[in-house]
Design a protein around this motif. Structure first.
Motif, PDB file in Angstrom:
ATOM      1  N   TRP A 251       0.814  -1.208   0.000  1.00 53.50           N
ATOM      2  CA  TRP A 251       0.000   0.000   0.000  1.00 53.50           C
ATOM      3  C   TRP A 251       0.857   1.273   0.000  1.00 53.50           C
ATOM      4  CZ3 TRP A 251      -5.307   1.627   0.389  1.00 53.50           C
ATOM      5  CH2 TRP A 251      -6.227   0.626   0.071  1.00 53.50           C
ATOM      6  N   PRO A 252       1.795   1.396  -0.959  1.00 53.25           N
ATOM      7  CA  PRO A 252       2.526   2.663  -1.063  1.00 53.25           C
ATOM      8  C   PRO A 252       1.550   3.776  -1.416  1.00 53.25           C
ATOM      9  CG  PRO A 252       2.850   1.338  -3.036  1.00 53.25           C
ATOM     10  CD  PRO A 252       2.130   0.460  -2.042  1.00 53.25           C
ATOM     11  N   PRO A 253       1.774   4.991  -0.946  1.00 49.93           N
ATOM     12  CA  PRO A 253       0.806   6.068  -1.168  1.00 49.93           C
ATOM     13  C   PRO A 253       0.557   6.343  -2.644  1.00 49.93           C
ATOM     14  CG  PRO A 253       2.897   6.929  -0.350  1.00 49.93           C
ATOM     15  CD  PRO A 253       2.959   5.448  -0.210  1.00 49.93           C
TER      16      PRO A 253
ATOM     17  N   TRP B 278      -2.229   8.833  -5.372  1.00 51.66           N
ATOM     18  CA  TRP B 278      -2.576  10.230  -5.605  1.00 51.66           C
ATOM     19  C   TRP B 278      -1.355  11.060  -6.036  1.00 51.66           C
ATOM     20  CZ3 TRP B 278      -7.226   8.733  -5.694  1.00 51.66           C
ATOM     21  CH2 TRP B 278      -7.787   7.975  -4.683  1.00 51.66           C
ATOM     22  N   GLY B 279      -0.492  10.448  -6.860  1.00 50.29           N
ATOM     23  CA  GLY B 279       0.651  11.178  -7.385  1.00 50.29           C
ATOM     24  C   GLY B 279       1.868  11.196  -6.500  1.00 50.29           C
ATOM     25  N   ASP B 280       1.791  10.637  -5.309  1.00 46.80           N
ATOM     26  CA  ASP B 280       2.957  10.587  -4.429  1.00 46.80           C
ATOM     27  C   ASP B 280       4.079   9.788  -5.111  1.00 46.80           C
ATOM     28  OD1 ASP B 280       4.693   9.427  -2.200  1.00 46.80           O
ATOM     29  OD2 ASP B 280       3.419  10.784  -1.049  1.00 46.80           O
ATOM     30  N   LYS B 281       5.314  10.280  -5.033  1.00 42.10           N
ATOM     31  CA  LYS B 281       6.436   9.680  -5.756  1.00 42.10           C
ATOM     32  C   LYS B 281       7.123   8.534  -5.013  1.00 42.10           C
ATOM     33  CE  LYS B 281       7.594  13.985  -8.197  1.00 42.10           C
ATOM     34  NZ  LYS B 281       8.665  14.993  -8.444  1.00 42.10           N
ATOM     35  N   MET B 282       6.656   8.228  -3.810  1.00 39.42           N
ATOM     36  CA  MET B 282       7.371   7.236  -3.009  1.00 39.42           C
ATOM     37  C   MET B 282       7.566   5.919  -3.757  1.00 39.42           C
ATOM     38  SD  MET B 282       6.605   4.282  -1.130  1.00 39.42           S
ATOM     39  CE  MET B 282       7.350   3.334   0.171  1.00 39.42           C
ATOM     40  N   SER B 283       6.525   5.388  -4.382  1.00 38.32           N
ATOM     41  CA  SER B 283       6.618   4.075  -5.025  1.00 38.32           C
ATOM     42  C   SER B 283       7.585   4.081  -6.200  1.00 38.32           C
ATOM     43  CB  SER B 283       5.234   3.607  -5.474  1.00 38.32           C
ATOM     44  OG  SER B 283       4.627   4.569  -6.329  1.00 38.32           O
ATOM     45  N   SER B 284       7.496   5.098  -7.062  1.00 36.13           N
ATOM     46  CA  SER B 284       8.373   5.146  -8.237  1.00 36.13           C
ATOM     47  C   SER B 284       9.821   5.398  -7.835  1.00 36.13           C
ATOM     48  CB  SER B 284       7.894   6.215  -9.225  1.00 36.13           C
ATOM     49  OG  SER B 284       7.862   7.500  -8.629  1.00 36.13           O
ATOM     50  N   GLU B 285      10.034   6.246  -6.835  1.00 41.20           N
ATOM     51  CA  GLU B 285      11.404   6.509  -6.391  1.00 41.20           C
ATOM     52  C   GLU B 285      12.015   5.276  -5.730  1.00 41.20           C
ATOM     53  OE1 GLU B 285      11.101   9.992  -3.974  1.00 41.20           O
ATOM     54  OE2 GLU B 285      11.100  11.364  -5.700  1.00 41.20           O
ATOM     55  N   ALA B 286      11.220   4.555  -4.955  1.00 47.63           N
ATOM     56  CA  ALA B 286      11.713   3.330  -4.326  1.00 47.63           C
ATOM     57  C   ALA B 286      12.087   2.301  -5.388  1.00 47.63           C
ATOM     58  CB  ALA B 286      10.670   2.759  -3.380  1.00 47.63           C
ATOM     59  N   LEU B 287      11.256   2.168  -6.409  1.00 50.93           N
ATOM     60  CA  LEU B 287      11.529   1.195  -7.459  1.00 50.93           C
ATOM     61  C   LEU B 287      12.762   1.585  -8.265  1.00 50.93           C
ATOM     62  CD1 LEU B 287      10.576  -1.396  -8.807  1.00 50.93           C
ATOM     63  CD2 LEU B 287       9.168  -0.006 -10.337  1.00 50.93           C
ATOM     64  N   THR B 288      12.890   2.863  -8.587  1.00 49.93           N
ATOM     65  CA  THR B 288      14.056   3.326  -9.341  1.00 49.93           C
ATOM     66  C   THR B 288      15.343   3.062  -8.569  1.00 49.93           C
ATOM     67  OG1 THR B 288      12.783   5.038 -10.488  1.00 49.93           O
ATOM     68  CG2 THR B 288      15.163   5.334 -10.378  1.00 49.93           C
ATOM     69  N   SER B 289      15.359   3.372  -7.269  1.00 48.38           N
ATOM     70  CA  SER B 289      16.547   3.130  -6.442  1.00 48.38           C
ATOM     71  C   SER B 289      16.863   1.642  -6.373  1.00 48.38           C
ATOM     72  CB  SER B 289      16.330   3.680  -5.033  1.00 48.38           C
ATOM     73  OG  SER B 289      16.177   5.074  -5.051  1.00 48.38           O
ATOM     74  N   PHE B 290      15.835   0.838  -6.274  1.00 53.65           N
ATOM     75  CA  PHE B 290      16.011  -0.620  -6.208  1.00 53.65           C
ATOM     76  C   PHE B 290      16.619  -1.145  -7.507  1.00 53.65           C
ATOM     77  CE2 PHE B 290      13.979  -4.984  -6.194  1.00 53.65           C
ATOM     78  CZ  PHE B 290      14.744  -5.493  -5.156  1.00 53.65           C
ATOM     79  N   GLU B 291      16.140  -0.636  -8.627  1.00 52.14           N
ATOM     80  CA  GLU B 291      16.679  -1.045  -9.922  1.00 52.14           C
ATOM     81  C   GLU B 291      18.151  -0.660 -10.055  1.00 52.14           C
ATOM     82  OE1 GLU B 291      12.816  -0.876 -12.889  1.00 52.14           O
ATOM     83  OE2 GLU B 291      13.876   0.991 -12.431  1.00 52.14           O
ATOM     84  N   LYS B 292      18.466   0.569  -9.654  1.00 53.26           N
ATOM     85  CA  LYS B 292      19.851   1.041  -9.761  1.00 53.26           C
ATOM     86  C   LYS B 292      20.802   0.199  -8.910  1.00 53.26           C
ATOM     87  CE  LYS B 292      18.852   5.862 -10.929  1.00 53.26           C
ATOM     88  NZ  LYS B 292      18.904   7.278 -10.471  1.00 53.26           N
TER      89      LYS B 292
END
Length: 277
Positions: free
Chosen positions: A204-206, A208-222
């Motif tokens: 349940w990442p936030p 309504w446009g909150d960037k937490m999920s995409s930023e977490a995934l990008t960091s994980f990929e890197k």
């Protein structure tokens, strides 16, 4: 519905608590709030079933980990039914009830937004194999506690760990645990995380446009991460942002879906296992 087994001593404890309104309000304000409201809210239409749910709610909410390692599940399990190919907490009614919706609000704030059934924990264990889990946005660490209890190694982190900071989604309330598993803040995550050899878990990442999920995934990929468990709603729902779902579509492959996942009837969440494509 299975009867709730309880010792005579526990019956006595609950009877004394419920007969002392001031004590109940002081020690378990959310239980008192529910009981005050429940009588005026429509239920399932089955008085016996609604009464049994209320008893489970009071028993497990006031007993905490002393009476169950997974009180959330023990409260809702008898109200789980099949509906349109999904397992949902609705009390056997497609539209649920106002009474159950009020309980849902309290239970999600007390434990977690998603319901950790034992079958889902088993599914996660199978998907992770021997890899440790790194959960971001862990809230109270309730899921982390269930996973750790199953034998998995879990690191849990949150922007605002409820036992260290004010978390509006998981406020501190008398009579309930702030956290169920150690939850580190983002500074601890930055210092300790070893993403590549972990499974990233987002529950349940936030949205309504909150960037937490995409930023977490990008960091994980890197960092070289290759396995992700996502529990939440599809794109356009209450969880995750568009960039997160776009990244999944572009660079990940859906490997596994938990067929036994349990959701509240008001939610569209699912449990998915993804691998890098």
């Amino acid at each position: 519905m299975a009867q709730l087994a309880m010792t005579s001593a526990r019956w006595g404890e609950l009877t004394a608590l419920l007969n002392d309104e001031q004590r109940l309000q002081a020690e378990y304000p959310k239980v008192a709030e529910y009981l005050d409201a429940a009588g005026g809210l429509s239920g399932t239409g089955d008085v016996e079933a609604d009464g049994a749910f209320d008893l489970r709610f009071v028993h497990y909410m006031t007993g905490g980990s002393a009476v169950s390692p997974n009180p959330y599940w023990d409260i809702v399990e008898p109200f789980v039914f099949e509906h349109e190919g999904r397992r949902v907490v609705n009390g056997g009614r497609a539209e649920g009830s106002a009474r159950l919706a009020f309980a849902q609000m309290i239970l999600q704030a007390t434990y977690a937004y998603a319901v950790p059934s034992p079958q889902t924990i088993d599914w996660m264990s199978s998907f992770c194999a021997d890899l440790p889990i790194m959960e971001l946005g862990a809230g109270r660490g309730y899921w982390a506690a269930q996973l750790a209890r199953s034998g998995l190694v879990v690191e849990a982190y949150d922007l605002e760990p409820p036992d260290k900071a004010k978390n509006l989604s998981f406020l501190g309330v008398a009579g309930q645990a702030d956290v169920w598993h150690p939850v580190g803040d983002l500074d601890e995550f930055a210092a300790c995380a070893r993403a590549a050899d972990h499974v990233l878990f987002l529950c349940w990442p936030p949205g309504w446009g909150d960037k937490m999920s995409s930023e977490a995934l990008t960091s994980f990929e890197k960092a070289g991460g290759e396995r992700l468990i996502y529990i939440g709603e599809p794109k356009g729902g209450k969880t995750g942002n568009d960039a997160f779902f776009d990244a999944l579509s572009a660079r990940w492959k859906l490997d596994s879906v938990d067929p036994h996942f349990v959701s509240w009837w008001t939610e569209a969440d699912v449990a998915q296992g993804w691998v890098r494509s």
